[in-house]
Scaffold this active site. Structure first.
Site, mmCIF file in Angstrom:
data_model
loop_
_atom_site.group_PDB
_atom_site.id
_atom_site.type_symbol
_atom_site.label_atom_id
_atom_site.label_comp_id
_atom_site.label_asym_id
_atom_site.label_seq_id
_atom_site.Cartn_x
_atom_site.Cartn_y
_atom_site.Cartn_z
ATOM 1 N N TYR A 140 -3.594 9.989 -5.020
ATOM 2 C CA TYR A 140 -3.766 8.649 -4.469
ATOM 3 C C TYR A 140 -3.375 8.617 -2.998
ATOM 4 O O TYR A 140 -3.991 7.922 -2.200
ATOM 5 C CB TYR A 140 -2.948 7.629 -5.262
ATOM 6 C CG TYR A 140 -3.181 6.232 -4.745
ATOM 7 C CD1 TYR A 140 -4.370 5.559 -5.062
ATOM 8 C CD2 TYR A 140 -2.252 5.622 -3.915
ATOM 9 C CE1 TYR A 140 -4.603 4.300 -4.556
ATOM 10 C CE2 TYR A 140 -2.481 4.360 -3.402
ATOM 11 C CZ TYR A 140 -3.661 3.689 -3.734
ATOM 12 O OH TYR A 140 -3.907 2.448 -3.226
ATOM 13 N N GLU A 141 -2.309 9.350 -2.637
ATOM 14 C CA GLU A 141 -1.941 9.426 -1.224
ATOM 15 C C GLU A 141 -3.118 9.933 -0.392
ATOM 16 O O GLU A 141 -3.434 9.401 0.676
ATOM 17 C CB GLU A 141 -0.745 10.368 -1.042
ATOM 18 C CG GLU A 141 0.521 9.911 -1.732
ATOM 19 C CD GLU A 141 1.616 10.957 -1.586
ATOM 20 O OE1 GLU A 141 1.383 11.945 -0.836
ATOM 21 O OE2 GLU A 141 2.689 10.812 -2.203
ATOM 22 N N LEU A 142 -3.764 10.978 -0.903
ATOM 23 C CA LEU A 142 -4.874 11.574 -0.177
ATOM 24 C C LEU A 142 -6.045 10.612 -0.055
ATOM 25 O O LEU A 142 -6.617 10.420 1.015
ATOM 26 C CB LEU A 142 -5.301 12.874 -0.875
ATOM 27 C CG LEU A 142 -6.444 13.648 -0.220
ATOM 28 C CD1 LEU A 142 -6.077 14.043 1.197
ATOM 29 C CD2 LEU A 142 -6.784 14.874 -1.053
ATOM 30 N N GLY B 276 -5.172 7.768 2.300
ATOM 31 C CA GLY B 276 -5.143 8.222 3.690
ATOM 32 C C GLY B 276 -6.530 8.514 4.231
ATOM 33 O O GLY B 276 -6.848 8.198 5.386
ATOM 34 N N LYS C 45 4.654 17.204 -4.957
ATOM 35 C CA LYS C 45 5.937 16.615 -5.359
ATOM 36 C C LYS C 45 6.657 17.453 -6.404
ATOM 37 O O LYS C 45 7.857 17.318 -6.589
ATOM 38 C CB LYS C 45 5.711 15.202 -5.916
ATOM 39 C CG LYS C 45 4.934 14.288 -4.967
ATOM 40 C CD LYS C 45 5.622 14.117 -3.634
ATOM 41 C CE LYS C 45 4.919 13.090 -2.763
ATOM 42 N NZ LYS C 45 3.554 13.465 -2.442
#
Length: 541
Positions: free
Chosen positions: A454-456, A459, A383
């Site tokens: 956290y996305e990782l 997922g 990001k």
């Protein structure tokens, strides 16, 4: 009357003896460690003259003759025409010569190793066949060493038999099947203060009364033999029969004087069961038309009747054999089909992505209609929009949406575009991933930051634990060290990873975009009409 018909055939005498006055056999095999002697035969027929010179010689391999005398070895003793070994050993193997005047006799001696795990050596066993209920006798005697023998024992299968006579043990009885086995006569004798033994073993096989065998021909009663004109053929007729039975060939009278038909000499051998196996061959040379479709009968005859089998020669073409040109053509076609199948499989493996995409386009298959999810893919990327990460950021938020959404009709979830500001970011990300069919991870050297961790993790949980989402890895810039990744993602890294190559991945028909579409869910593609077919140039730095 034939001698084999005499009542004496009812008596079987097995005399275990070494009483021959001289050694006449030219080739002799003996066992190490036992006394042994060689005796010249002429000495037993003529009176030895004291003044006659007698000499013994030995030859081993390429060595010259070496004269033997008592000084040669303490184990050797010479007595005129006799050469004694006390005992014979392995190194005594060789050729021995006895010379007297102008006469020479030769023996070839082979000394074999003793079987230390048995009371006899298998290579020194004599086989004998005895018919059941016939007279069976074993007598242990040794005339040459008789004066030196202290005692003699008879063993059956290496177990001593308790008999009354220890000097010359004897068995006399009518044979029974239980009498079958190995019988060993062991003579114990002393010489110069040493104890020696001499062993003689017979393998006794008890068989049925051979006079009661019903002769029978072996094989089918009718045989069609495929032949070629001008060739030769051998018709073999085999039978189990009695010794006095006969086996013969019969065929048409018109062929009786045919010079191309020959009966070969009958061959007979005795089987281990005591039966006679006979074989007689009819040889037909230079086969002609007159030899075809004619019965050639083989018959075995005995006092109890006859048995017959027949042979018929037929042309090979009549046997529906495959012609040579048809066989060759068939083999060529089979090889071509095999090559075509291998090539087809190879093409399918190499171009499986193109084939799958073509199949989706042809069937207009759509996997996204009934799964209840909103997005086709959630894009996880770095990001932080720093200068060194600018192209990676552009790829994630501009290039991927432009191609997948505008050109191929997919719907992506982009963090900066689809996450509502001010909300609970963690809960929002988790909810968006649950609503997505794929998780696209854009890998780079700086990927693992707090914003994407956290996305990782979310997922990976969906992919590896709940199996609700599939992960697509895109390596935007070359990464050599993946130690910064979680262990579970390293496992995924060992599988297929798409590598972005700016110079080769710009076209929508490039291998990169085809592989990405292959990993995306099947969906009806609605390409944008105004979209160019090539992306703007991006470097790999």
């Amino acid at each position: 009357m034939n001698c084999r018909e005499l009542p004496l055939t009812l008596w079987v005498l097995i005399s275990v003896s070494t009483a021959e006055s001289c050694t006449s056999r030219p080739h002799i095999t003996v066992v190490e460690g036992e006394p042994f002697y060689l005796k010249h035969c002429s000495c037993s027929l003529a009176h030895e003259i004291e003044t006659t010179t007698k000499s013994w010689y030995k030859s081993s391999g390429s060595q010259e003759h070496v004269e033997l005398n008592p000084r040669s070895s303490s184990r050797i003793a010479l007595h005129d025409c006799v050469l004694e070994f006390w005992p014979v050993e392995l190194n005594d193997t060789g050729s021995y010569f006895f010379q007297m005047k102008n006469y020479t006799q030769k023996w070839k001696l082979n000394v074999i190793r003793r079987n230390k795990h048995s009371c006899f050596t298998e290579r020194q066993v004599t086989s004998k066949i005895v018919e059941v209920k016939k007279f069976f006798q074993i007598t242990c005697e040794n005339s040459y060493y008789q004066t030196l023998v202290n005692s003699t024992s008879l063993y059956k299968n290496c177990k001593k038999l308790l008999l009354e006579n220890n000097k010359n043990p004897t068995i006399k009885k009518n044979a029974e099947f239980e009498d079958q086995g190995y019988y060993s006569c062991v003579h114990f004798l002393h010489h110069n203060g040493k104890l020696f033994n001499i062993t003689k073993t017979f393998n006794i096989t008890i068989v049925e009364d051979r006079s009661n065998i019903v002769p029978v021909l072996l094989g089918p009663k009718l045989n069609h033999v495929a032949v070629e004109l001008g060739k030769n053929v051998r018709l073999n007729c085999s039978a189990l029969l009695n010794e006095e039975d006969v086996i013969y060939w019969m065929f048409g009278e018109e062929n009786g004087s045919d010079p191309n038909i020959h009966e070969e000499k009958e061959m007979r051998i005795m089987t281990p069961e005591g039966k006679w196996h006979a074989s007689k061959v009819l040889r037909i040379e230079n086969i002609g038309e007159s030899n075809l479709n004619v019965l050639y009968n083989c018959t075995v005859a005995s006092t109890g009747g006859t048995d017959t089998k027949s042979f018929i020669l037929v042309r090979k073409a009549d046997m529906a054999d495959i012609p040579g040109h048809v066989f060759t053509r068939g083999m060529i076609i089979a090889v071509l089909i095999l090559v075509a199948v291998v090539c087809l499989v190879t093409v399918c493996v190499i171009y499986r992505v193109d084939l799958v995409l073509f199949y989706r386009h042809l069937t207009r298959r759509d996997e996204t209609l009934t799964d209840g999810k909103t997005y086709d893919a959630f894009v996880s990327y770095l990001k932080e929009c720093r200068p060194e990460n600018g192209e990676e950021h552009t790829f994630a938020v501009e290039i991927l949406p432009r191609v997948l959404e505008k050109h191929f009709g997919y719907k992506l979830c982009i963090f900066e575009r689809d996450v509502v500001p001010g909300g609970a970011v963690v809960d929002e990300i988790h909810s968006l991933i649950e609503k997505s069919r794929r998780l696209i991870i854009v890998l780079s050297k700086s990927y693992m930051s707090n914003e994407v961790r956290y996305e990782l993790e979310s997922g990976l949980h969906e992919a590896l634990v709940e199996r609700k989402i599939k992960i697509i890895l895109i390596e935007f810039t070359p990464v050599t060290d993946f130690t910064f990744l979680p262990q579970s993602l390293k496992l995924l890294k060992s599988h297929r990873v798409l590598k972005w190559k700016a110079d080769k991945s710009l076209s929508y028909n490039s291998r990169f975009w085809k592989n990405l579409l292959y990993l995306m869910p099947a969906k009806t593609v609605k390409p944008g009409r105004d979209e160019p077919e090539v992306l703007p140039v991006l470097s790999e730095s």
